[in-house]
Design an enzyme around this catalytic site. Structure first.
Site, PDB file in Angstrom:
ATOM      1  N   GLY A  77       0.917  -1.269  -0.083  1.00 15.54           N
ATOM      2  CA  GLY A  77      -0.038  -0.069   0.165  1.00 15.54           C
ATOM      3  C   GLY A  77       0.697   1.136   0.112  1.00 15.54           C
ATOM      4  O   GLY A  77       0.320   2.269  -0.368  1.00 15.54           O
TER       5      GLY A  77
ATOM      6  N   GLY B 228      -6.999  13.772 -37.178  1.00 13.74           N
ATOM      7  CA  GLY B 228      -7.537  14.181 -35.561  1.00 13.74           C
ATOM      8  C   GLY B 228      -6.097  14.491 -34.678  1.00 13.74           C
ATOM      9  O   GLY B 228      -6.525  15.441 -33.670  1.00 13.74           O
ATOM     10  N   ALA B 229      -5.085  14.114 -35.059  1.00 10.27           N
ATOM     11  CA  ALA B 229      -3.973  14.640 -34.130  1.00 10.27           C
ATOM     12  C   ALA B 229      -3.655  16.086 -34.108  1.00 10.27           C
ATOM     13  O   ALA B 229      -3.264  16.740 -33.298  1.00 10.27           O
ATOM     14  CB  ALA B 229      -2.709  13.854 -34.529  1.00 10.27           C
TER      15      ALA B 229
END
Length: 581
Positions: A245, A480-481
């Site tokens: 943890g 799209g880049a």
């Protein structure tokens, strides 16, 4: 009564302490006046004199013990002893063992991190309260002032910074309830004053003897990490073991660095992995610095030793604001003129869109003194994220790097860029974006592993950012880049293209094959190139504010950033956005 007995009685009457009393009593016995039997002794007048002397002596000693000067002198001596024990940590044998591993002690690390004599310790004497499994034994092994962590604040390059340093020589640096309370206290103090927090992690994990109290301590620290996120910069430096943890606190901080060969991080260790999956792996292969800086992206960089790592932290702090208060943004005087011409840029970027080059060379030409601090240099190196200065002011640099994967955006680069953009936005750091991107990386692996979701993170981060955003297309921006890389459509403040840049849905060859089905390829390619292999259409549409020459880049960016320092932007009221994690 003889003359000797009379003298003894007279002396006894004047007795002021127990020593004289004993001498006089012995004289009386020798003279035969005092009987050796308890009955005759206590009933005689001489016995009553002796009893009075004894009572007086005891009372006198009690008065001395209760004297304020004596009491305080005794406490000061005890305090000095406890401070010396705290400074020594787990003792010289364990310190020698720590040095034998090539590591510094917790205090030595702090002395290198902070400016000379500026560190002020908090809770030096705080100790654990555990009574289980022999932990309440009052000895130097079980009761060590400080409880395995050193906390406090000081100056780093003249600026206030809070820090904690776990001491592996004390209980293996394990976290107890008290240990966690010390860390939480300085994090709370850092939030109140608006100062960065640096954690030097070197811990064996939870202190097993404390059971659930130790786990509660971890959760308290995690909550402080979340509370401080976006309020003050948080930096973790893992300098030893960090398992279970314990890994989640460094993972939630803004930046995480490791030391080569001496630090490792994993949720489950090699033994557990072998038991559950039958895989055999050592600590370095499972969670060493190489793994986390090149494969997992958990760590932002790694350094050869403790000294190099601490020097790097001092350098990084120089670029960061103290808090999300815009007034704390650092400024460093520079002799590098903002109007300097970057003539080398005319030759660094090849005209052929398929020829690779190192975008870091371009960055060096643009920023102050050719100096920048790169974040995650060995992970997803097809995109560069770094802090630099323009006209003495900190800026965040995000740049596609054609030297790796032709500068394509993929899962790793999208996640890397998005987190960096969000940090800059949280702390009011302007973002300079250098674009040379052919699109998103194709492939079954990319699609199956979620390039759609991960690519959306970078788009979302840019669209959400309200800090000054200045963008330069150096050579190409396809598909799209083009939209994702801080385009004008995502509320970019100033967008430019170099005269040799291309902005299109895709490269000429692919576009012609789709549009014309392979017919008259040469003629149609020439037409497509004439139309789209330049930034003219973008300029005509207002998608770029100007077409500039490469050598003008530094001057124009410095001018824009100077104007945008007072940028204000309204945002829609909401609790928080929902980025596609």
């Amino acid at each position: 009564m003889s003359a000797g007995a009379a003298a003894a009685r007279k002396s006894l009457g004047r007795t002021s302490n127990l020593v004289n009393y004993q001498k006089c009593a012995e004289q009386l016995r020798c003279c035969g006046v005092v009987s050796c039997s308890s009955r005759s002794y206590h009933s005689s007048p001489v016995a009553r004199h002796e009893q009075s002397a004894r009572s007086f002596a005891v009372a006198n000693n009690s008065t001395i013990a209760n004297d304020p000067s004596t009491v305080k002198a005794s406490f000061r001596e005890r305090l000095s002893t406890e401070r010396s024990r705290a400074l020594l940590g787990g003792g010289q044998p364990r310190i020698r063992k720590q040095h034998g591993r090539g590591s510094l002690t917790a205090r030595e690390r702090l002395s290198l991190l902070f400016d000379a004599k500026s560190f002020r310790e908090v809770d030096m004497l705080k100790s654990h309260r555990c009574t289980e499994f022999g932990m309440d034994a009052q000895d130097e092994v079980h009761q060590v002032p400080g409880d395995g962590v050193i906390t406090g604040h000081g100056l780093v390059n003249g600026r206030v910074v809070y820090a904690f340093s776990q001491d592996f020589t004390v209980f293996g640096g394990s976290l107890s309830e008290t240990h966690a309370q010390k860390i939480c206290k300085i994090m709370d103090m850092a939030l109140r004053v608006g100062a960065p927090v640096i954690g030097l992690n070197d811990s064996g994990g939870a202190r097993i003897q404390e059971g659930v109290d130790s786990l509660a301590g971890y959760a308290d620290v995690f909550q402080r990490n979340v509370d401080a996120s976006g309020v003050v910069p948080q930096i973790s430096l893992v300098m030893g073991p960090c398992a279970g943890g314990a890994v989640y606190s460094p993972a939630m901080t803004d930046f995480l660095f490791m030391v080569e060969e001496s630090s490792y991080m994993f949720v489950t260790g090699p033994d557990v992995v072998k038991t559950v999956t039958k895989e055999e792996v050592n600590k370095e292969e499972l969670g060493g610095s190489t793994v986390h800086t090149t494969k997992s992206g958990v760590a932002h960089d790694a350094y050869a030793n403790d000294v190099s790592a601490l020097r790097a932290m001092r350098n990084l702090i120089d670029y960061l604001p103290s808090s999300n208060d815009k007034r704390t943004l650092p400024s460093k005087p520079t002799a590098d003129s903002p109007t300097r011409s970057c003539d080398a840029l005319k030759y660094l970027v090849p005209d052929d869109p398929n020829t690779p080059y190192d975008m870091k060379d371009v960055i060096r030409q643009i920023v102050d003194n050719q100096d920048f601090f790169e974040i995650l240099p060995n992970y997803a190196s097809n995109i560069v994220t770094a802090f630099a200065r323009m006209e003495g002011q900190t800026v965040g640099i995000v740049a596609n790097n054609p030297l790796t994967l032709a500068g394509c955006l993929d899962i790793g680069s999208s996640t890397k860029g998005a987190r960096f953009v969000r940090f800059c936005n949280a702390f009011n750091i302007p973002i300079v974006t250098l674009v040379d991107v052919p699109g998103f990386l194709p492939g079954v692996g990319q699609e199956h592993n979620g390039i759609i979701r991960h690519g959306a993170k970078l788009l979302f981060a840019y669209a959400e950012a309200t800090v000054p955003k200045v963008t330069v297309i150096t050579r190409k921006a396809y598909g799209g880049a083009y939209d994702v890389m801080s385009s004008k459509h995502l509320r970019g403040d100033c967008n430019y293209a170099w005269s040799g840049a291309e902005v299109a849905v895709m490269g000429a060859k692919g576009a012609v094959e789709i549009i014309f089905r392979g017919k008259d390829v040469e003629t149609n390619t020439a037409e497509y190139v004439s139309r789209f292999a330049n930034p003219m259409v973008c300029a005509q549409r207002g998608f770029v504010d100007d077409i500039i020459e490469p050598e003008e880049t530094r001057r124009i960016l410095c001018d824009d950033l100077r104007v945008l320092r007072n940028k204000k932007m309204d945002v829609y009221a909401r609790k928080h956005s929902n980025i596609p994690l």
